[in-house]
Design an enzyme around this catalytic site. Structure first.
Site, short mmCIF file in Angstrom:
data_model
loop_
_atom_site.label_atom_id
_atom_site.label_comp_id
_atom_site.label_asym_id
_atom_site.label_seq_id
_atom_site.Cartn_x
_atom_site.Cartn_y
_atom_site.Cartn_z
CE LYS A 87 61.20 131.43 -12.25
NZ LYS A 87 61.66 132.34 -13.33
CG ASP A 88 60.13 126.46 -10.32
OD1 ASP A 88 59.74 127.07 -11.33
OD2 ASP A 88 61.33 126.20 -10.10
NE ARG A 135 56.50 135.48 -16.13
CZ ARG A 135 57.62 136.15 -16.35
NH1 ARG A 135 57.58 137.45 -16.61
NH2 ARG A 135 58.79 135.55 -16.29
NE ARG A 136 61.19 135.35 -18.15
CZ ARG A 136 61.91 134.41 -17.57
NH1 ARG A 136 62.16 133.27 -18.20
NH2 ARG A 136 62.39 134.59 -16.34
NE ARG A 157 62.37 122.94 -20.05
CZ ARG A 157 62.14 121.75 -19.51
NH1 ARG A 157 61.29 120.93 -20.06
NH2 ARG A 157 62.77 121.38 -18.41
NE ARG A 163 66.16 128.13 -20.07
CZ ARG A 163 64.85 128.27 -19.86
NH1 ARG A 163 64.27 129.44 -19.97
NH2 ARG A 163 64.11 127.24 -19.54
CB CYS A 250 53.96 128.04 -12.23
SG CYS A 250 54.64 126.40 -12.52
#
Length: 325
Positions: A87-88, A135-136, A157, A163, A250
């Site tokens: 996805k990166d 997106r989230r 981040r 996180r 992305c």
């Protein structure tokens, strides 16, 4: 391929980011390559711009910030192959590098790590939910609107420890992380909920790894290709084709998932779902199409382009902010 005894051959050098998750992912691939070739594989840690910048991904461009340094090392001959989170990866593939393998995909879903074992539908009014992904944010806010919930999405981040630490320290009520990443570092039991893809579509390629090497090293490319999972490759190619056709990076608020419709006996079709939305969740364009399971790269690309054109016709471009067409 039959295993060859390691002896005089030098170790293969695998380029990887330094994060705990990247090292775990690369370690899995390294072990698979050792079994395949009988050669030892050493991990070469490389720091990328995305690892050192403290800006949010949307501000630093998102696309390629975790990838460029690894690709530079490949082209300079400092490493033999590299492992990326798919996805990166930017959707445009350099001519001098080849995606030799896309191994079988892990769970593509997003996972919630919340205080007190809370699930998405049990979050209290005003709950602060951390994520670094537009997106989230778009889909979480849309879900909250449609279910009468009041949540605040907070940009964050940091690595997985950082996180989850926001939740442990009481700074946030929950964070959203990729289930595949939690799985790979052995922390999936910390997830308090798995977000259904009907509510939150993952990032294109989420849960999949990309094994990349120089195109000129055809022998290594052929060896690595034995790690490839054809179905995963077809699915993520369709998802990334959608992303490319929307001309979104992305870090754009685009979700996509290609999978097999359930319930049927024989599986002959692939369903591709896509979503684009404003980060406040007020507007989403969410569509899906179903077609024959792609048997070639071109067929997978065509599936993604077809859905993208339908989404653009419904106004998707206007929802991607500065990335609008």
């Amino acid at each position: 391929m039959t295993e060859r005894a390691s002896g005089t051959e030098r170790p293969l050098r695998l380029g990887t980011r330094r994060s705990k998750l990247a090292m775990a992912q690369s370690g899995h691939v390294a072990e698979a390559v050792r079994r395949l070739t009988g050669r030892s594989v050493e991990l070469v840690e490389i720091t990328t711009y995305g690892d050192t910048s403290r800006e949010h991904l949307a501000q630093i461009g998102g696309t390629g910030v975790f990838v460029t340094a690894l690709r530079d090392a490949l082209l300079a001959g400092e490493v033999d192959f590299a492992v990326h989170s798919l996805k990166d990866l930017p959707t445009t593939q350099p001519d001098d590098l080849v995606l030799a393998a896309i191994p079988r995909r892990e769970d593509p879903r997003d996972a919630l790590v919340a205080r007190d074992g809370l699930t998405l539908d049990r979050l209290p009014a005003g709950a602060r939910v951390g994520t670094g992904s537009p997106r989230r944010m778009a889909q979480l806010n849309a879900y909250a609107r449609s279910h009468g919930l009041q949540i605040e999405t907070v940009p964050i981040r940091g690595n997985v420890d950082t996180r989850i630490g926001f939740v442990r320290d009481g700074e946030l009520d929950a964070v959203v992380l990729a289930a595949a990443g939690l799985n790979r570092i052995g922390r999936i039991d910390e997830a308090t909920d798995f977000l259904p893809v009907d509510a939150v579509l993952p990032a294109p390629g989420q849960g999949a790894l990309a094994v990349e090497c120089p195109a000129a090293d055809t022998a290594l490319a052929a060896t690595l290709a034995e790690l490839d999972d054809p179905y995963t490759r077809a699915a993520v190619t369709a998802e990334r084709s959608l992303l490319a056709a929307l001309e979104a990076g992305c870090s754009a608020p685009v979700g996509a998932l290609a999978d097999l419709p359930t319930g049927g006996q024989a599986v002959h079709e692939m369903r591709l779902r896509g979503v684009v939305g404003t980060t406040d969740g007020s507007t989403l364009v969410q569509l899906s199409i179903t077609g024959p399971v792609p048997t070639s790269h071109d067929e997978a690309v065509a599936l993604g382009r077809e859905l993208a054109s339908e989404m653009l016709a419904k106004g998707a471009a206007g929802l991607m902010g500065e990335r609008a067409l």
